[in-house]
Design a protein around this motif. Sequence first.
Motif, PDB file in Angstrom:
ATOM      1  N   TYR A   3       0.855  -1.178   0.116  1.00  0.00           N
ATOM      2  CA  TYR A   3      -0.023   0.153  -0.024  1.00  0.00           C
ATOM      3  C   TYR A   3       0.973   1.172   0.242  1.00  0.00           C
ATOM      4  O   TYR A   3       1.949   1.107   0.512  1.00  0.00           O
ATOM      5  N   GLN A  20      -4.677  10.176  -0.724  1.00  0.00           N
ATOM      6  CA  GLN A  20      -5.149   9.203  -1.073  1.00  0.00           C
ATOM      7  C   GLN A  20      -4.168   7.924  -0.738  1.00  0.00           C
ATOM      8  O   GLN A  20      -3.291   8.164  -0.780  1.00  0.00           O
ATOM      9  N   ARG A  22      -3.616   4.106  -1.602  1.00  0.00           N
ATOM     10  CA  ARG A  22      -3.896   2.757  -2.374  1.00  0.00           C
ATOM     11  C   ARG A  22      -3.557   1.564  -2.116  1.00  0.00           C
ATOM     12  O   ARG A  22      -2.295   1.514  -1.599  1.00  0.00           O
ATOM     13  N   GLU A  87      -7.878  -1.336  -3.495  1.00  0.00           N
ATOM     14  CA  GLU A  87      -8.757  -0.579  -2.512  1.00  0.00           C
ATOM     15  C   GLU A  87      -8.132   0.911  -2.764  1.00  0.00           C
ATOM     16  O   GLU A  87      -6.798   1.011  -2.745  1.00  0.00           O
ATOM     17  N   GLU A  88      -8.949   1.788  -2.792  1.00  0.00           N
ATOM     18  CA  GLU A  88      -8.632   3.111  -2.903  1.00  0.00           C
ATOM     19  C   GLU A  88      -9.458   4.022  -1.734  1.00  0.00           C
ATOM     20  O   GLU A  88     -10.364   4.137  -1.983  1.00  0.00           O
ATOM     21  N   ARG A  90      -9.813   7.638  -0.433  1.00  0.00           N
ATOM     22  CA  ARG A  90      -9.763   9.027  -0.926  1.00  0.00           C
ATOM     23  C   ARG A  90     -10.445  10.059   0.090  1.00  0.00           C
ATOM     24  O   ARG A  90     -11.291   9.689   0.499  1.00  0.00           O
TER      25      ARG A  90
END
Length: 175
Positions: A3, A20, A22, A87-88, A90
């Motif tokens: 990540y 953000q 990721r 998976e993100e 934000r």
Amino acid sequence: MPYSWTEPTLRPDEPAPVAQLRLWPHRSLPRSGFVRFFGATAALGTVPLLAVLGSPILWGLLPFVLLTLGGLWAAIQFSYRTGEVVEELRLWPDRLELTRTEPRRPVRRWEANPHWVRPALHATGGPVPNYLTLTGAGRTVEIGAFLSEDERLTLWKELPPVLWRLGQAAAEPLA
């Protein structure tokens, strides 16, 4: 670490996020390693065929060697396809969005106000040790289920300060 906190991606219909995150599953065999591994396996798999080259036994063994190599190739490709989960997370001052993208499944989204989102680490009692969840907007969602136990623990240490700073920025009056 599978990540990373990345530069926020801009979308034309919304303001840029403040942060953000990721996340993706760990791949122990990257694509470049797959090419070397499969090439070496194919070369070693054909070594026994050299002893029977030119004899009718070759045609009896060849289908089994090809079937083995084909099965290995198909299994590793299937593993790569199932590992395309992303998976993100934000973060905006007034909104937090978690998006999970998986192959052959619809995209799943969860939104909440970051001021009310509470991360929680469940050391025991979850489906995996150090189960990491976010609670807000009347729902609890998991984050980083595919991460290892230690990676979820590291992520747990990073999330609360980011959410706190975001909540502080949202609470500040506009000048």
